[in-house]
Scaffold this active site. Sequence first.
Site, mmCIF file in Angstrom:
data_model
loop_
_atom_site.group_PDB
_atom_site.id
_atom_site.type_symbol
_atom_site.label_atom_id
_atom_site.label_comp_id
_atom_site.label_asym_id
_atom_site.label_seq_id
_atom_site.Cartn_x
_atom_site.Cartn_y
_atom_site.Cartn_z
ATOM 1 C CB SER A 1 -0.960 0.020 1.193
ATOM 2 O OG SER A 1 -0.249 0.170 2.397
ATOM 3 C CE LYS B 1 -2.568 2.545 4.672
ATOM 4 N NZ LYS B 1 -1.992 1.463 3.966
#
Length: 168
Positions: A37, A90
């Site tokens: 990701s 993230k």
Amino acid sequence: MATSFLWNYTKKFVTASIITVTVSDRYVTVIPVRGDSMSPTFNPKSGSLMEDVFDDYVLVEKFCLGKYKFSHGDVVVFRSPLNHKETHIKRIAALPGEWFSTYHNSDVVQIPLGHCWVEGDNTASSMDSKSFGPIPLGLIRGRVTHVVWPPPRIGAVKSIPPQGLAFF
């Protein structure tokens, strides 16, 4: 004689363990990055056997947690708002109080105070704020500063704001 050696060794081991746990809990720690990701920032697939087999390991500093000092583009480690046992990595896209719109939809969102919006670099395979909304700053465990493994990838992590965001 053997008992004295064993006792001295045990004392040193316990002392080192306590120091390590304290440093890891309060100041810095090293964690693995799983999944793609955050590719290509972490775990890029280059075709090289070494890079395709080994996950990246990153250095996470925790000094930023004292006053929640974050900037656009900082890569952070946080607990999932949906499952506290999961940890995600993230990039911060928006900070508390900001209005913004992503290219994923046409909605304009205001980030509540005490929250931030996070997105993965590989938007096609990232479970991030697009899935669970703004995350509370209290879930953040630290800021990623360096890749420390594998050796060819050792270096600082750049704080680059995500592309495709519009701020209002």
